[in-house]
Motif scaffolding. Structure first.
Motif, mmCIF file in Angstrom:
data_model
loop_
_atom_site.group_PDB
_atom_site.id
_atom_site.type_symbol
_atom_site.label_atom_id
_atom_site.label_comp_id
_atom_site.label_asym_id
_atom_site.label_seq_id
_atom_site.Cartn_x
_atom_site.Cartn_y
_atom_site.Cartn_z
ATOM 1 N N ALA A 102 0.829 -1.204 0.000
ATOM 2 C CA ALA A 102 0.000 0.000 0.000
ATOM 3 C C ALA A 102 0.865 1.257 0.000
ATOM 4 N N ASP A 103 0.281 2.360 -0.503
ATOM 5 C CA ASP A 103 0.924 3.661 -0.354
ATOM 6 C C ASP A 103 0.886 4.040 1.120
ATOM 7 N N HIS A 104 1.904 4.777 1.557
ATOM 8 C CA HIS A 104 1.987 5.188 2.955
ATOM 9 C C HIS A 104 2.140 6.698 3.055
ATOM 10 N N TYR A 105 1.537 7.278 4.093
ATOM 11 C CA TYR A 105 1.637 8.707 4.333
ATOM 12 C C TYR A 105 1.829 8.969 5.827
ATOM 13 N N PRO A 106 2.525 10.066 6.158
ATOM 14 C CA PRO A 106 2.673 10.439 7.572
ATOM 15 C C PRO A 106 1.387 11.060 8.097
ATOM 16 N N CYS A 107 1.133 10.892 9.379
ATOM 17 C CA CYS A 107 -0.060 11.451 10.003
ATOM 18 C C CYS A 107 0.285 12.763 10.705
ATOM 19 N N PRO A 108 -0.489 13.817 10.480
ATOM 20 C CA PRO A 108 -0.182 15.124 11.090
ATOM 21 C C PRO A 108 -0.530 15.213 12.570
ATOM 22 N N VAL A 109 -1.214 14.208 13.114
ATOM 23 C CA VAL A 109 -1.604 14.246 14.521
ATOM 24 C C VAL A 109 -1.115 12.980 15.219
ATOM 25 N N LYS A 110 -1.103 13.020 16.516
ATOM 26 C CA LYS A 110 -0.665 11.869 17.290
ATOM 27 C C LYS A 110 -1.617 10.700 17.079
ATOM 28 N N CYS A 111 -1.065 9.507 16.863
ATOM 29 C CA CYS A 111 -1.908 8.341 16.594
ATOM 30 C C CYS A 111 -1.174 7.069 16.977
ATOM 31 N N SER A 112 -1.899 5.956 16.976
ATOM 32 C CA SER A 112 -1.302 4.664 17.316
ATOM 33 C C SER A 112 -0.661 4.045 16.079
ATOM 34 N N ASP A 113 0.131 2.990 16.290
ATOM 35 C CA ASP A 113 0.788 2.348 15.152
ATOM 36 C C ASP A 113 -0.172 1.504 14.321
ATOM 37 N N LYS A 114 -1.430 1.405 14.746
ATOM 38 C CA LYS A 114 -2.439 0.661 13.979
ATOM 39 C C LYS A 114 -3.224 1.568 13.020
ATOM 40 N N THR A 115 -2.866 2.834 12.992
ATOM 41 C CA THR A 115 -3.575 3.797 12.145
ATOM 42 C C THR A 115 -3.441 3.444 10.666
ATOM 43 N N PHE A 116 -4.499 3.679 9.913
ATOM 44 C CA PHE A 116 -4.468 3.488 8.468
ATOM 45 C C PHE A 116 -5.309 4.575 7.808
ATOM 46 N N LEU A 117 -5.234 4.653 6.477
ATOM 47 C CA LEU A 117 -5.961 5.675 5.726
ATOM 48 C C LEU A 117 -6.956 5.041 4.773
ATOM 49 N N LEU A 118 -8.005 5.820 4.475
ATOM 50 C CA LEU A 118 -8.962 5.468 3.434
ATOM 51 C C LEU A 118 -9.221 6.713 2.596
ATOM 52 N N LYS A 119 -9.549 6.512 1.332
ATOM 53 C CA LYS A 119 -9.929 7.632 0.479
ATOM 54 C C LYS A 119 -11.454 7.723 0.463
ATOM 55 N N VAL A 120 -11.980 8.883 0.830
ATOM 56 C CA VAL A 120 -13.431 9.076 0.891
ATOM 57 C C VAL A 120 -14.030 8.881 -0.493
ATOM 58 N N ARG A 121 -15.142 8.158 -0.531
ATOM 59 C CA ARG A 121 -15.842 7.967 -1.797
ATOM 60 C C ARG A 121 -17.329 8.229 -1.584
#
Length: 204
Positions: A102-121
């Motif tokens: 998967a593509d990876h991006y940094p998170c601008p806020v504090k989060c856990s290592d289980k964080t992931f992203l989704l693209k809104v549809r």
């Protein structure tokens, strides 16, 4: 205490209280109260999207009023994967290959290592979340009343983005778009909360 930043910024953009109310699906009276200082951090975050400004400036007056689309690297936390909605609905079964491809991006806020992203549809959560935006979801954050969550319904094989409403011990999933065919769904043991939205934005 009045928040003159809201009113002044609104006027700079040529917006009326009614324009903001319609964009956020709230009453004009609510916007008037916000300008008088009666608001919450969640409302300020939503307002900052409509007013196209930095939410921190809107709250405290510190920093630049213009929306900063580039987050300083020293404020970014780790690298997190962009998943598809089917993967998110079956989070526990995601294999390592899918994660690392998967593509990876940094998170601008504090989060856990289980964080992931989704693209809104789709349009079910407009205008709060618009199609194409990336949302960061943290499974470790408590799903409290009013939070925006990613959930999986047992009879579907993919996740959905909705607002969690808890009233008198009953839970509901609410769409932000008032024109959506099913604006609210009861949760009767047929739903698993995958995680809570902690940040949203569009990449430029």
């Amino acid at each position: 205490m009045k928040n003159l930043r809201i009113k002044n910024r609104r006027k700079e953009l040529g917006l009326t209280q009614l324009d903001i109310a319609e964009a956020l699906n709230v009453s004009k009276a609510s916007v008037s109260l916000w300008e008088k200082g009666d608001t919450s951090p969640k409302n300020m975050h939503l307002l900052s999207k409509v007013l196209k400004c930095d939410p921190d400036w809107l709250v405290s007056g510190k920093g630049n009023p213009e929306k900063n689309t580039v987050t300083p690297l020293n404020k970014l936390q780790g690298q997190y994967p962009v998943l598809d909605w089917v993967q998110a609905g079956n989070w526990s079964a995601i294999n390592e290959l899918a994660y690392h491809e998967a593509d990876h991006y940094p998170c601008p806020v504090k989060c856990s290592d289980k964080t992931f992203l989704l693209k809104v549809r789709g349009q079910s959560m407009a205008p709060i979340f618009n199609e194409g935006e990336l949302i960061f979801i943290d499974p470790e954050v408590d799903a409290l009343n009013g939070k925006y969550v990613v959930a999986r319904l047992d009879d579907e094989n993919e996740a959905t983005l909705k607002q969690l409403i808890i009233e008198d011990g009953h839970k509901f999933l609410k769409a932000a778009n008032p024109q959506w065919p099913t604006p609210i769904q009861p949760v009767n043991g047929n739903c698993t909360i995958v995680g809570v939205v902690i940040f949203a934005g569009r990449l430029f």
